[in-house]
Design an enzyme around this catalytic site. Structure first.
Site, PDB file in Angstrom:
ATOM      1  N   TYR A 129     -30.182  15.588 -98.382  1.00 48.66           N
ATOM      2  CA  TYR A 129     -29.164  14.630 -97.972  1.00 48.66           C
ATOM      3  C   TYR A 129     -29.365  13.318 -98.712  1.00 48.66           C
ATOM      4  O   TYR A 129     -30.497  12.967 -99.055  1.00 48.66           O
ATOM      5  CB  TYR A 129     -29.275  14.314 -96.476  1.00 48.66           C
ATOM      6  CG  TYR A 129     -28.788  15.380 -95.546  1.00 48.66           C
ATOM      7  CD1 TYR A 129     -27.444  15.472 -95.201  1.00 48.66           C
ATOM      8  CD2 TYR A 129     -29.670  16.284 -94.973  1.00 48.66           C
ATOM      9  CE1 TYR A 129     -26.997  16.436 -94.317  1.00 48.66           C
ATOM     10  CE2 TYR A 129     -29.232  17.259 -94.086  1.00 48.66           C
ATOM     11  CZ  TYR A 129     -27.898  17.324 -93.758  1.00 48.66           C
ATOM     12  OH  TYR A 129     -27.473  18.281 -92.883  1.00 48.66           O
ATOM     13  N   TYR A 168     -32.864  23.464 -95.865  1.00 50.30           N
ATOM     14  CA  TYR A 168     -33.840  22.389 -96.059  1.00 50.30           C
ATOM     15  C   TYR A 168     -34.929  22.433 -94.991  1.00 50.30           C
ATOM     16  O   TYR A 168     -34.706  22.936 -93.892  1.00 50.30           O
ATOM     17  CB  TYR A 168     -33.162  21.011 -96.088  1.00 50.30           C
ATOM     18  CG  TYR A 168     -32.387  20.615 -94.858  1.00 50.30           C
ATOM     19  CD1 TYR A 168     -33.022  20.109 -93.723  1.00 50.30           C
ATOM     20  CD2 TYR A 168     -31.007  20.724 -94.840  1.00 50.30           C
ATOM     21  CE1 TYR A 168     -32.306  19.731 -92.610  1.00 50.30           C
ATOM     22  CE2 TYR A 168     -30.276  20.349 -93.723  1.00 50.30           C
ATOM     23  CZ  TYR A 168     -30.931  19.850 -92.613  1.00 50.30           C
ATOM     24  OH  TYR A 168     -30.209  19.489 -91.510  1.00 50.30           O
ATOM     25  N   ARG A 178     -34.069  24.849 -91.940  1.00 48.32           N
ATOM     26  CA  ARG A 178     -32.728  25.032 -91.375  1.00 48.32           C
ATOM     27  C   ARG A 178     -31.915  25.997 -92.245  1.00 48.32           C
ATOM     28  O   ARG A 178     -31.906  25.870 -93.468  1.00 48.32           O
ATOM     29  CB  ARG A 178     -31.959  23.708 -91.339  1.00 48.32           C
ATOM     30  CG  ARG A 178     -32.475  22.573 -90.468  1.00 48.32           C
ATOM     31  CD  ARG A 178     -32.467  22.843 -88.969  1.00 48.32           C
ATOM     32  NE  ARG A 178     -31.496  23.796 -88.457  1.00 48.32           N
ATOM     33  CZ  ARG A 178     -30.210  23.557 -88.214  1.00 48.32           C
ATOM     34  NH1 ARG A 178     -29.704  22.369 -88.399  1.00 48.32           N
ATOM     35  NH2 ARG A 178     -29.408  24.493 -87.755  1.00 48.32           N
ATOM     36  N   HIS A 181     -25.976  24.782 -93.693  1.00 53.88           N
ATOM     37  CA  HIS A 181     -24.927  24.476 -92.707  1.00 53.88           C
ATOM     38  C   HIS A 181     -24.137  23.249 -93.132  1.00 53.88           C
ATOM     39  O   HIS A 181     -24.609  22.445 -93.937  1.00 53.88           O
ATOM     40  CB  HIS A 181     -25.542  24.244 -91.324  1.00 53.88           C
ATOM     41  CG  HIS A 181     -26.524  23.107 -91.315  1.00 53.88           C
ATOM     42  ND1 HIS A 181     -27.851  23.278 -91.630  1.00 53.88           N
ATOM     43  CD2 HIS A 181     -26.372  21.782 -91.073  1.00 53.88           C
ATOM     44  CE1 HIS A 181     -28.467  22.114 -91.572  1.00 53.88           C
ATOM     45  NE2 HIS A 181     -27.597  21.183 -91.238  1.00 53.88           N
ATOM     46  N   HIS A 183     -22.124  20.074 -91.199  1.00 56.15           N
ATOM     47  CA  HIS A 183     -21.836  19.411 -89.924  1.00 56.15           C
ATOM     48  C   HIS A 183     -20.351  19.098 -89.843  1.00 56.15           C
ATOM     49  O   HIS A 183     -19.756  18.625 -90.827  1.00 56.15           O
ATOM     50  CB  HIS A 183     -22.619  18.103 -89.818  1.00 56.15           C
ATOM     51  CG  HIS A 183     -24.103  18.298 -89.790  1.00 56.15           C
ATOM     52  ND1 HIS A 183     -24.818  18.443 -88.629  1.00 56.15           N
ATOM     53  CD2 HIS A 183     -25.009  18.398 -90.791  1.00 56.15           C
ATOM     54  CE1 HIS A 183     -26.092  18.605 -88.911  1.00 56.15           C
ATOM     55  NE2 HIS A 183     -26.242  18.577 -90.221  1.00 56.15           N
TER      56      HIS A 183
HETATM   57 FE   LIG Z   1     -28.096  19.081 -91.249  1.00 58.07          FE
END
Ligand SMILES: [Fe+2]
Length: 262
Positions: A129, A168, A178, A181, A183
């Site tokens: 991110y 990640y 994770r 995905h 959000h």
């Molecule tokens: Fe996330």
């Protein structure tokens, strides 16, 4: 990055095997109880930080004030259609698998949720991110911020052009990853329908290991968060396509009906 709530350092000592066993025991108990749950558990110990931050008192139903039954209104000038393309926000193309993700937003009665805001945020293809709290050693893509938004059309359809995010690591336990995905944040036809959730990709090998995904104890409910690959959305020599429909639940009760019930 709302799922990156950093767990305590104690929790980081757990192994994946320990967390997986906890997930398995809870799943077994859920099957045994036989009471369907369709929402994530707020207190789900394998998801370490949920233990400390979940509500400890029973929720109280509050009758919505009149204003909450009104829909937020977005004018055409409020959201530029180009904001639905996450791949054109910088000078060059982001690295990764270019894709379209599209679907319809429906209310609990199956009606299209029209002209409402859909916002997404996601990691880049390397699972990173653009956020200073995300410091895991994957490359930042200078051509990808990972934030977009659009309005649903008259049919309740939304559509984004983006790249497929990577998985990640996070600090829930040792070697916790994770599943990939995106959000989503949605406004419904009532302010009380506001929903924030995550969309996943089919066949992700991390599903069984992920305490956030598994916090939804019902398999069918979990499946509803997984997009389907759609070759009709895929475009010739351009990008792959995924479809994911979203159903917002809501009482849709007008003040008049409340008076009738009373
Ligand atoms: Fe996330």
């Amino acid at each position: 990055m709302n799922d990156s709530n950093r767990a305590s350092s104690d929790a980081a000592a757990s192994t994946q095997a320990e967390v997986s066993e906890e997930i398995r025991q809870i799943a077994k108990a859920y099957e045994r109880d036989g009471v369907e749950e369709t929402q994530p558990r707020l207190d789900y110990p394998p998801y370490r930080s949920s233990v400390l931050r979940h509500p400890t008192k029973d929720p109280h139903h509050a009758d919505p004030e009149g204003i909450e039954l009104w829909a937020p209104v977005f004018g055409h000038q409020d959201v530029d259609p180009l904001e639905a393309n996450l791949n054109i926000q910088h000078r060059g193309e982001p690295v990764g698998e270019r894709m379209i993700v599209t679907g319809r937003v429906l209310d609990g009665d199956g009606r299209p949720v029209r002209h409402q805001l859909v916002e997404i945020w996601q990691a880049n293809a390397g699972g990173r991110y653009i956020h200073k709290r995300d410091q895991h050693p994957a490359a930042i893509d200078p051509n990808f911020t990972g934030v977009g938004r659009c309005l649903t059309d008259a049919d309740g359809t939304y559509s984004f052009t983006t790249i497929k995010p990577g998985p990640y690591p996070w600090k829930n336990h040792r070697n916790a990853w994770r599943p990939a995905h995106i959000h989503f944040s949605l406004f419904g036809t009532e302010f009380t329908q506001r929903m924030v959730t995550q969309m996943y990709f089919p066949g992700d090998p991390l599903f069984a290991l992920d305490p956030i995904y598994q916090a939804i104890t019902d398999q069918r409910a979990r499946d509803r968060l997984v997009a389907t690959y759609d070759h009709d959305v895929t475009q010739h020599e351009w990008c792959t396509g995924y479809r994911w429909d979203i159903v917002l639940t809501g009482t849709h009760r007008t003040p008049l009906e409340e008076e009738t019930e009373a």
